[in-house]
Scaffold this motif. Structure first.
Motif, PDB file in Angstrom:
ATOM      1  N   ALA A   1       9.631   5.183   2.005  1.00 28.75           N
ATOM      2  CA  ALA A   1       8.919   4.866   1.492  1.00 28.75           C
ATOM      3  C   ALA A   1       8.056   5.252   0.211  1.00 28.75           C
ATOM      4  O   ALA A   1       8.596   6.121  -0.390  1.00 28.75           O
ATOM      5  CB  ALA A   1       7.851   5.791   2.218  1.00 28.75           C
TER       6      ALA A   1
ATOM      7  N   VAL B   1       6.344  -4.990   1.037  1.00 29.21           N
ATOM      8  CA  VAL B   1       6.387  -3.967  -0.271  1.00 29.21           C
ATOM      9  C   VAL B   1       5.648  -4.914  -1.352  1.00 29.21           C
ATOM     10  O   VAL B   1       6.169  -5.931  -0.906  1.00 29.21           O
ATOM     11  CB  VAL B   1       7.769  -3.642  -0.906  1.00 29.21           C
ATOM     12  CG1 VAL B   1       8.320  -3.448  -2.056  1.00 29.21           C
ATOM     13  CG2 VAL B   1       8.594  -2.749   0.744  1.00 29.21           C
TER      14      VAL B   1
ATOM     15  N   THR C   1       6.345   6.109  -3.709  1.00 29.25           N
ATOM     16  CA  THR C   1       4.804   6.774  -3.797  1.00 29.25           C
ATOM     17  C   THR C   1       4.718   6.247  -5.253  1.00 29.25           C
ATOM     18  O   THR C   1       4.106   6.005  -6.447  1.00 29.25           O
ATOM     19  CB  THR C   1       5.043   7.532  -3.333  1.00 29.25           C
ATOM     20  OG1 THR C   1       5.820   8.292  -4.132  1.00 29.25           O
ATOM     21  CG2 THR C   1       4.585   7.865  -2.038  1.00 29.25           C
TER      22      THR C   1
ATOM     23  N   MET D   1       9.331   9.532   2.069  1.00 25.29           N
ATOM     24  CA  MET D   1       8.494   9.343   1.461  1.00 25.29           C
ATOM     25  C   MET D   1       8.701   9.698   0.036  1.00 25.29           C
ATOM     26  O   MET D   1       9.105  11.142  -0.283  1.00 25.29           O
ATOM     27  CB  MET D   1       7.093   9.869   2.202  1.00 25.29           C
ATOM     28  CG  MET D   1       6.129   8.999   0.710  1.00 25.29           C
ATOM     29  SD  MET D   1       4.342   9.239   1.903  1.00 25.29           S
ATOM     30  CE  MET D   1       4.248  10.744   1.292  1.00 25.29           C
TER      31      MET D   1
ATOM     32  N   VAL E   1       6.216  -0.872  -4.994  1.00 25.81           N
ATOM     33  CA  VAL E   1       5.342   0.592  -3.745  1.00 25.81           C
ATOM     34  C   VAL E   1       5.353  -0.519  -2.180  1.00 25.81           C
ATOM     35  O   VAL E   1       4.596  -1.240  -2.520  1.00 25.81           O
ATOM     36  CB  VAL E   1       4.613   1.218  -4.190  1.00 25.81           C
ATOM     37  CG1 VAL E   1       5.172   1.863  -5.430  1.00 25.81           C
ATOM     38  CG2 VAL E   1       3.008   0.358  -4.694  1.00 25.81           C
ATOM     39  N   GLY E   2       5.791   0.894  -1.473  1.00 24.46           N
ATOM     40  CA  GLY E   2       5.773   0.600  -0.350  1.00 24.46           C
ATOM     41  C   GLY E   2       6.496   0.990   0.551  1.00 24.46           C
ATOM     42  O   GLY E   2       7.158   2.020   0.686  1.00 24.46           O
ATOM     43  N   VAL E   3       6.991   0.768   1.903  1.00 26.20           N
ATOM     44  CA  VAL E   3       7.901   1.057   2.877  1.00 26.20           C
ATOM     45  C   VAL E   3       8.541   0.104   3.013  1.00 26.20           C
ATOM     46  O   VAL E   3       8.522  -1.525   3.905  1.00 26.20           O
ATOM     47  CB  VAL E   3       6.960   1.186   3.992  1.00 26.20           C
ATOM     48  CG1 VAL E   3       8.102   2.185   5.468  1.00 26.20           C
ATOM     49  CG2 VAL E   3       5.603   2.177   3.617  1.00 26.20           C
TER      50      VAL E   3
ATOM     51  N   ARG F   1      -0.397   2.702   4.101  1.00 28.58           N
ATOM     52  CA  ARG F   1       0.922   1.657   4.652  1.00 28.58           C
ATOM     53  C   ARG F   1       1.453   2.363   5.787  1.00 28.58           C
ATOM     54  O   ARG F   1       1.603   1.240   6.899  1.00 28.58           O
ATOM     55  CB  ARG F   1       2.139   1.455   4.018  1.00 28.58           C
ATOM     56  CG  ARG F   1       3.656   0.708   4.868  1.00 28.58           C
ATOM     57  CD  ARG F   1       2.534  -0.945   5.031  1.00 28.58           C
ATOM     58  NE  ARG F   1       3.896  -1.550   5.421  1.00 28.58           N
ATOM     59  CZ  ARG F   1       4.063  -1.881   7.005  1.00 28.58           C
ATOM     60  NH1 ARG F   1       3.017  -1.617   7.465  1.00 28.58           N
ATOM     61  NH2 ARG F   1       5.387  -2.449   7.681  1.00 28.58           N
TER      62      ARG F   1
ATOM     63  N   THR G   1       1.125   3.575  -0.176  1.00 34.21           N
ATOM     64  CA  THR G   1       1.988   3.953   0.533  1.00 34.21           C
ATOM     65  C   THR G   1       1.182   4.836   1.554  1.00 34.21           C
ATOM     66  O   THR G   1       2.154   4.263   2.832  1.00 34.21           O
ATOM     67  CB  THR G   1       3.415   4.206  -0.501  1.00 34.21           C
ATOM     68  OG1 THR G   1       3.873   3.600  -0.998  1.00 34.21           O
ATOM     69  CG2 THR G   1       4.361   5.082   1.090  1.00 34.21           C
TER      70      THR G   1
END
Length: 517
Positions: free
Chosen positions: A141, A48, A143, A97, A58-60, A156, A153
């Motif tokens: 996740a 992230v 966004t 997500m 943002v990210g996972v 990833r 995202t």
């Protein structure tokens, strides 16, 4: 200044040395600061980061990180505790997500409830399924607000299909926006199965034909009806005469929810004597903007018309504004009914219209789920299309998570907006697809094999969801899914009215979609 100080520091070589050291320290500090101005630390946690300085993260992540959103802390930690019990190689990963960092109060509550529902299904899959494999790892996740950072995202997620993550499905995907459409296109184009929870736009769906344009999102399944099906269910429920109805719709481009809901409502009103009343929401539809002025003008028109029913194709912020304007109508002797899609589910509690606005105005919407729709002992519960026992199991799991510190807590819960219920069912669909693709074995299925499972989920392999049966057709769309009609009461509560059906009646016991495609 004393003579001693002057002798030691002012006129000796020590002064020169200290001056040099001070100059070097100042230079180093300026260089360090300059470096970090040009190269700021954008990391948030593993997997992230911030796209730019000052931006949201943002990210996972599946390690308990809540993306700096305090209300998500409990459920994020519960997911992390469950993930920590899994051994490498024994699990498949499912990502939820969502725009986790949304600042809109309605959306942020929706996000919390969806994560709660997804976690309950993850826990059930790992502990209440007779040891079936693979086990399920859940990750969050983000966004970003308005899904603005969806590409970061999605990139990833695309990198997580191999070990050790073994991503096998993406759920969530909650808003019918241009950004969501692009994200679903990218994910399914990369061969990643996607299960939409609350996307209802007709053009973020496959089918109904067999041409390449009809399967633009290979591997997409949905557990919610399309706007077209919602509109059919509302019309069947309301028995509305077109000559006494008017369409009020948003003209903001790029919103697939409002555009396809407008199209669905317009088909019901082909004989309406009044032209549609138009408004344009702000670029960010969660902001109020100037639309209240337009709604005042539309209300004046309604008072001079013979219409008593309004089909509203717009988002929840504008729906609230419109109902408030209608509550201030000059024709107090007139009563109006506002019918709309599932965005009405946002208008509970503090986010709803003014209490006085609901005097003489009935607001009813097509919900995706409601806790009273399949409650045991509910009068008039259909014999097909859903199962009260399945909803009771969901309620029991929710209560257990709240009471058992080894499972929860998972944060403040509420079921009236239906989000936790529908997310629970979306995760159930993902789990069933992954495990059916594994063929009952312990080996992780190939991701391409999960994609093919959606078309089999009907008849004896239907998903018996807490929101009703999910009987997917060959294009991944739910056939004749139950649509709870919900009314916004004057005290802000969301009162269940009855279940409506796109086909006008519940599905048969076999729940097999008709047609040759």
């Amino acid at each position: 200044m004393t003579d001693w100080f002057r002798r030691v520091f002012w006129f000796t070589p020590l002064r020169k040395g200290l001056t040099v050291l001070l100059a070097l320290a100042t230079t180093a500090a300026l260089s360090y600061g300059g470096y970090h101005v040009l190269n700021p630390d954008l990391s948030c946690t593993q997997g992230v980061a911030r796209p730019e300085e000052g931006a949201e993260c943002v990210g996972v992540s599946g390690e308990g990180y809540a993306f700096e959103v305090p209300k998500l802390n409990d459920v994020a930690k519960a997911i992390a505790r469950e993930n920590e019990q899994l051994k490498p190689g024994e699990y498949a990963t499912v990502a939820v997500m969502l725009p986790l960092t949304s600042t809109d109060s309605g959306m942020s509550t929706k996000v919390l409830h969806e994560l709660q529902g997804a976690f309950l299904q993850q826990y059930a899959a790992n502990h209440d399924s007779n040891g079936m494999k693979p086990k399920i790892r859940l990750v969050l996740a983000n966004t970003g607000k308005g899904n603005a950072h969806w590409r970061t995202t999605v990139d990833r997620l695309k990198a997580m299909t191999d070990g050790p993550d073994n991503l096998r499905a993406v759920s969530g995907v909650a808003t019918s926006s241009a950004e969501t459409k692009a994200a679903v296109k990218e994910l399914t184009g990369a061969g990643i199965p996607v299960i939409g929870t609350t996307i209802t736009a007709d053009d973020i769906a496959n089918g109904p034909g067999d041409g390449p344009e009809d399967d633009a999102y290979p591997g997409l399944a949905r557990v919610s009806p399309t706007n077209h099906d919602e509109a059919r269910a509302i019309a069947e429920f309301g028995k509305v005469e077109a000559k006494r109805a008017v369409l009020v719709r948003d003209t903001r481009p790029g919103d697939h929810y409002t555009a396809t809901l407008k199209d669905a409502f317009a088909k019901l009103l082909t004989d309406a004597p009044y032209q549609a009343q138009l408004f344009t929401s702000p670029p960010d539809p969660t902001e109020d903007g100037p639309t209240a002025n337009t709604f005042r003008q539309i209300t004046l028109m309604l008072c001079t018309s013979r219409a008593d029913t309004v089909f509203f194709a717009g988002r929840h912020t504008q729906l609230r504004q419109f109902v408030n304007a209608l509550g201030r109508r000059g024709c107090d002797n007139r009563k109006f009914t506002v019918l709309t899609g599932d965005e009405g589910s946002y208008l509970g509690g503090d986010t709803g219209p003014e209490t006085k606005a609901l005097a003489g105005v009935s607001v009813r919407y097509a919900a995706l789920a409601h806790p009273d729709a399949w409650k045991e002992g509910q009068p008039g519960t259909p014999k097909t299309g859903g199962t009260p026992a399945v909803f009771k199991t969901f309620e029991d799991r929710l209560a257990k998570a709240a009471a058992d510190p080894e499972i929860g807590p998972i944060g403040k819960t509420s079921l009236t907006d239906g989000q936790a219920i529908i997310a629970y069912d979306a995760m159930a669909t993902a789990v069933q697809g992954i495990r059916e693709a594994a063929g009952g074995g312990e080996e992780l299925p190939e991701i391409r094999d999960v994609v093919t499972q959606w078309r089999q989920m009907n008849g004896p392999l239907k998903v018996e969801g807490a929101s009703g049966w999910i009987c997917l057709d060959n294009h991944g769309n739910p056939y004749n899914k139950a649509v709870p009609i919900v009314e916004l009461a004057r005290d802000g509560t969301q009162r269940f009215v009855e279940i409506a059906w796109p086909e006008g009646r519940p599905p048969a016991q076999d729940c097999l979609p008709p047609g040759a495609s």
